[in-house]
Structure formats: structure tokens, C-alpha cells
Write a protein that holds these residues in place. Structure first.
Motif, PDB file in Angstrom:
ATOM      1  N   SER A 121       0.862  -1.253   0.123  1.00 21.11           N
ATOM      2  CA  SER A 121      -0.096   0.099  -0.098  1.00 21.11           C
ATOM      3  C   SER A 121       0.740   1.185   0.022  1.00 21.11           C
ATOM      4  N   TYR A 122       2.127   0.921  -0.086  1.00 17.33           N
ATOM      5  CA  TYR A 122       3.326   2.290  -0.046  1.00 17.33           C
ATOM      6  C   TYR A 122       4.248   2.240  -0.875  1.00 17.33           C
ATOM      7  N   GLY A 123       5.003   3.108  -0.966  1.00 15.09           N
ATOM      8  CA  GLY A 123       6.309   3.148  -1.548  1.00 15.09           C
ATOM      9  C   GLY A 123       6.328   2.743  -2.980  1.00 15.09           C
ATOM     10  N   SER A 124       7.232   1.390  -3.383  1.00 16.77           N
ATOM     11  CA  SER A 124       6.918   0.882  -4.627  1.00 16.77           C
ATOM     12  C   SER A 124       5.661  -0.147  -4.591  1.00 16.77           C
ATOM     13  N   GLY A 125       4.979  -0.441  -3.457  1.00 21.87           N
ATOM     14  CA  GLY A 125       4.341  -1.334  -3.599  1.00 21.87           C
ATOM     15  C   GLY A 125       4.449  -2.821  -3.743  1.00 21.87           C
ATOM     16  N   ASN A 126       5.845  -3.108  -3.673  1.00 24.34           N
ATOM     17  CA  ASN A 126       6.371  -4.406  -3.825  1.00 24.34           C
ATOM     18  C   ASN A 126       6.416  -4.988  -2.433  1.00 24.34           C
ATOM     19  N   PRO A 127       5.796  -6.046  -2.198  1.00 30.85           N
ATOM     20  CA  PRO A 127       6.054  -6.923  -1.020  1.00 30.85           C
ATOM     21  C   PRO A 127       7.364  -7.546  -0.838  1.00 30.85           C
ATOM     22  N   GLY A 128       8.510  -6.593  -0.431  1.00 31.42           N
ATOM     23  CA  GLY A 128       9.729  -7.087  -0.405  1.00 31.42           C
ATOM     24  C   GLY A 128      10.465  -6.192   0.813  1.00 31.42           C
ATOM     25  N   ALA A 129      11.559  -6.731   1.169  1.00 34.58           N
ATOM     26  CA  ALA A 129      12.225  -6.093   2.357  1.00 34.58           C
ATOM     27  C   ALA A 129      12.749  -4.681   2.170  1.00 34.58           C
ATOM     28  N   THR A 130      13.157  -4.381   0.812  1.00 34.76           N
ATOM     29  CA  THR A 130      13.462  -2.955   0.387  1.00 34.76           C
ATOM     30  C   THR A 130      12.396  -1.928   0.642  1.00 34.76           C
ATOM     31  N   ASN A 170      11.630  -0.478 -12.834  1.00 36.56           N
ATOM     32  CA  ASN A 170      12.890   0.079 -11.899  1.00 36.56           C
ATOM     33  C   ASN A 170      13.861   0.497 -12.989  1.00 36.56           C
ATOM     34  N   MET A 171      14.110  -0.363 -14.255  1.00 35.33           N
ATOM     35  CA  MET A 171      15.009   0.169 -15.282  1.00 35.33           C
ATOM     36  C   MET A 171      14.629   1.426 -15.845  1.00 35.33           C
ATOM     37  N   ARG A 172      13.416   1.553 -15.994  1.00 32.52           N
ATOM     38  CA  ARG A 172      12.967   2.807 -16.650  1.00 32.52           C
ATOM     39  C   ARG A 172      13.123   3.985 -16.003  1.00 32.52           C
ATOM     40  N   ARG A 173      12.810   3.829 -14.411  1.00 32.52           N
ATOM     41  CA  ARG A 173      12.986   4.920 -13.281  1.00 32.52           C
ATOM     42  C   ARG A 173      14.523   5.276 -13.349  1.00 32.52           C
ATOM     43  N   LEU A 174      15.465   4.134 -13.481  1.00 34.49           N
ATOM     44  CA  LEU A 174      16.692   4.403 -13.383  1.00 34.49           C
ATOM     45  C   LEU A 174      17.356   5.226 -14.634  1.00 34.49           C
ATOM     46  N   LEU A 175      16.702   4.938 -15.378  1.00 34.23           N
ATOM     47  CA  LEU A 175      17.249   5.726 -16.724  1.00 34.23           C
ATOM     48  C   LEU A 175      16.596   7.111 -16.711  1.00 34.23           C
ATOM     49  N   ALA A 176      15.553   7.121 -16.052  1.00 34.64           N
ATOM     50  CA  ALA A 176      14.926   8.725 -16.290  1.00 34.64           C
ATOM     51  C   ALA A 176      15.408   9.321 -14.928  1.00 34.64           C
ATOM     52  N   GLY A 177      16.251   8.636 -14.011  1.00 37.44           N
ATOM     53  CA  GLY A 177      16.711   9.304 -12.748  1.00 37.44           C
ATOM     54  C   GLY A 177      15.863   9.627 -11.721  1.00 37.44           C
ATOM     55  N   THR A 178      14.647   8.711 -11.625  1.00 39.34           N
ATOM     56  CA  THR A 178      13.669   8.836 -10.615  1.00 39.34           C
ATOM     57  C   THR A 178      13.315   7.616  -9.980  1.00 39.34           C
ATOM     58  N   GLU A 179      14.307   6.790  -9.736  1.00 36.83           N
ATOM     59  CA  GLU A 179      14.316   5.785  -8.904  1.00 36.83           C
ATOM     60  C   GLU A 179      14.773   6.074  -7.600  1.00 36.83           C
ATOM     61  N   SER A 180      13.790   5.292  -6.466  1.00 37.46           N
ATOM     62  CA  SER A 180      14.084   5.678  -5.221  1.00 37.46           C
ATOM     63  C   SER A 180      15.200   4.872  -4.671  1.00 37.46           C
ATOM     64  N   LYS A 181      15.873   5.484  -3.519  1.00 38.02           N
ATOM     65  CA  LYS A 181      17.301   4.783  -3.088  1.00 38.02           C
ATOM     66  C   LYS A 181      16.800   4.294  -1.941  1.00 38.02           C
ATOM     67  N   ILE A 182      17.883   3.301  -1.450  1.00 38.20           N
ATOM     68  CA  ILE A 182      17.597   2.460  -0.405  1.00 38.20           C
ATOM     69  C   ILE A 182      17.390   3.458   0.865  1.00 38.20           C
ATOM     70  N   GLY A 183      16.546   3.069   1.645  1.00 35.28           N
ATOM     71  CA  GLY A 183      16.300   3.706   2.911  1.00 35.28           C
ATOM     72  C   GLY A 183      15.194   5.190   2.765  1.00 35.28           C
ATOM     73  N   SER A 184      14.926   5.247   1.547  1.00 36.69           N
ATOM     74  CA  SER A 184      14.149   6.564   1.284  1.00 36.69           C
ATOM     75  C   SER A 184      12.421   6.241   1.895  1.00 36.69           C
ATOM     76  N   LYS A 185      12.081   7.022   2.487  1.00 36.47           N
ATOM     77  CA  LYS A 185      10.653   6.789   3.288  1.00 36.47           C
ATOM     78  C   LYS A 185       9.666   6.501   2.324  1.00 36.47           C
ATOM     79  N   LYS A 186       8.553   5.879   2.831  1.00 35.83           N
ATOM     80  CA  LYS A 186       7.225   5.758   2.069  1.00 35.83           C
ATOM     81  C   LYS A 186       6.591   6.993   1.755  1.00 35.83           C
ATOM     82  N   LYS A 187       5.662   6.806   0.846  1.00 39.48           N
ATOM     83  CA  LYS A 187       5.188   8.004   0.165  1.00 39.48           C
ATOM     84  C   LYS A 187       3.553   7.937   0.766  1.00 39.48           C
TER      85      LYS A 187
END
Length: 209
Positions: A38-47, A192-209
Motif C-alpha cells: 500500500s505504499y512506496g513501490s508497492g512491492n512486498p519485499g524487504a526494501t 525500475n529500469m525505466r526509472r533508473l534511466l529517467a533518474g527517478t528511482e528511489s534509493k535504499i532507505g527512502s521513506k514511504k510516500k
């Protein structure tokens, strides 16, 4: 169905069901946190769980997701005498697919990085250690979990072949499963690859939105 296929089918089903336990959701619920879907990337993973602000929940998710990939492969190593050589490859791949497409969570799972690491550690500990070190090195330098995962996914089959004959004996079924896991990891990280190329990918430790 021949006598060899039945054990492999049973192994695949059992490993898939274990892999279908989405520990990001389970741990978050147990600790009273918001559903990671329900937040961040929406991915159910540790990051993404880390974005909740709970390092304990993220660490528990990481370890449990890796454990469920490692366990079925390890069990075959301990008790699987007489099974076909492909059994370990089937178990690892099935657990990984369970994480990606969990039957218990509407077939909407995580991207599989920690589970893949656990599977590889079960197949060949030295290879698993090398892949984890690749992930850690890229993550520390870039602070992008996705970039670290992509790099590890691409290099894992090459590292497996590079160590063949002097660190371990490569298995064709494991190589095929490892390559398929790598392709699936790339597919699951396509946004994620698209966001990396666009420079909009979130970094480790960034807070949820």
C-alpha cells in the motif's frame, strides 16, 4: 507420467507453496505495520518494508524470504539421495516462482531478490556468497537496490560457469534454472529500469510516500 516425474512434481508443488508465503506482508501484519503493498513501490519485499521505518521488519522479511528459497534445496541435499539430478533445480525454481506468484496472495508477489539469493546459496554456497557480494557492493556504491539486483541477476550465470571445474561442478539443470531466474528478475524490475534511466528511482532507505 513416469516414476521420475512424480517425485519432481511433488517437490515442485511443495517448494512452490513454501515460496508463496509472502513474508513482507506476514511480518508487517505481525508487527502492526501497514501492508507493504500500500505504499512506496508497492512491492512486498524487504526494501519496500524498510520504507515503513522499521529496520527490524525489513531484516526479518529479508531473512525469511531468503530462508524459504534456501530450505527446499537444503532439504533435498540432506534427504534427497536417489532423486534425479534436476530435483534441486526444480525445488529452487519452484520456490522462486512461488514468491513471484504466490497462491496465498492472489498471485501478486515480490520481485524475488532475497528468495533467489536463498535458492542460490542452497545450490552452491560459494556462488551464493559471490552473488550476495555483488549485490552488496553495487548497493553500497549506488544506493539503488534495483540496480544491485539487476547486476547480480546478469552476473550470476556467468559466475556459475566461471567457477565450473575448480570451485564446483556445474549442473545443466541448475544453470537453466539460474538463467531463467535471472530473466524473470530482469522482467520484474522493468519499471525500475525505466526509472533508473529517467533518474527517478528511489534509493535504499527512502521513506514511504
Amino acid at each position: 507420467m513416469n516414476e521420475t516425474a512424480w517425485p519432481l512434481l511433488a517437490i515442485a508443488v511443495g517448494a512452490y507453496l513454501l515460496g508463496s508465503l509472502s513474508f513482507a506482508v506476514i511480518v508487517s501484519r505481525a508487527m502492526g505495520l501497514a501492508d507493504p503493498r500500500s505504499y512506496g513501490s508497492g512491492n512486498p519485499g524487504a526494501t519496500n518494508v524498510l520504507r515503513s521505518g522499521s529496520k527490524k521488519a525489513a531484516a526479518a522479511t529479508l531473512l525469511l524470504d531468503a530462508f524459504k528459497g534456501w530450505l527446499p534445496v537444503a532439504l533435498l541435499g540432506w534427504f534427497g539421495a536417489g532423486l534425479p539430478p534436476a530435483a534441486a533445480a526444480v525445488a529452487g525454481l519452484a520456490a522462486f516462482l512461488g514468491h513471484l506468484y504466490p497462491v496465498f496472495f492472489g498471485f501478486k508477489g515480490g520481485k524475488g531478490v532475497a528468495t533467489a539469493a536463498g535458492v542460490i546459496l542452497g545450490w552452491q554456497p560459494l556462488l551464493g556468497l559471490a552473488v550476495v557480494m555483488v549485490w552488496v557492493s553495487v548497493a553500497l556504491v549506488s544506493r539503488y537496490s534495483s540496480l544491485a539486483a539487476l547486476t547480480a541477476a546478469v552476473l550470476a550465470p556467468a559466475l556459475y560457469l566461471a567457477g565450473n571445474g575448480w570451485l564446483w561442478q556445474a549442473n545443466a539443470a541448475v544453470l537453466m534454472a539460474l538463467s531463467l531466474m535471472g530473466l524473470l528478475l530482469l522482467w520484474r524490475h522493468r519499471e525500475n529500469m525505466r526509472r533508473l534511466l529517467a533518474g527517478t528511482e528511489s534509493k535504499i532507505g527512502s521513506k514511504k510516500k
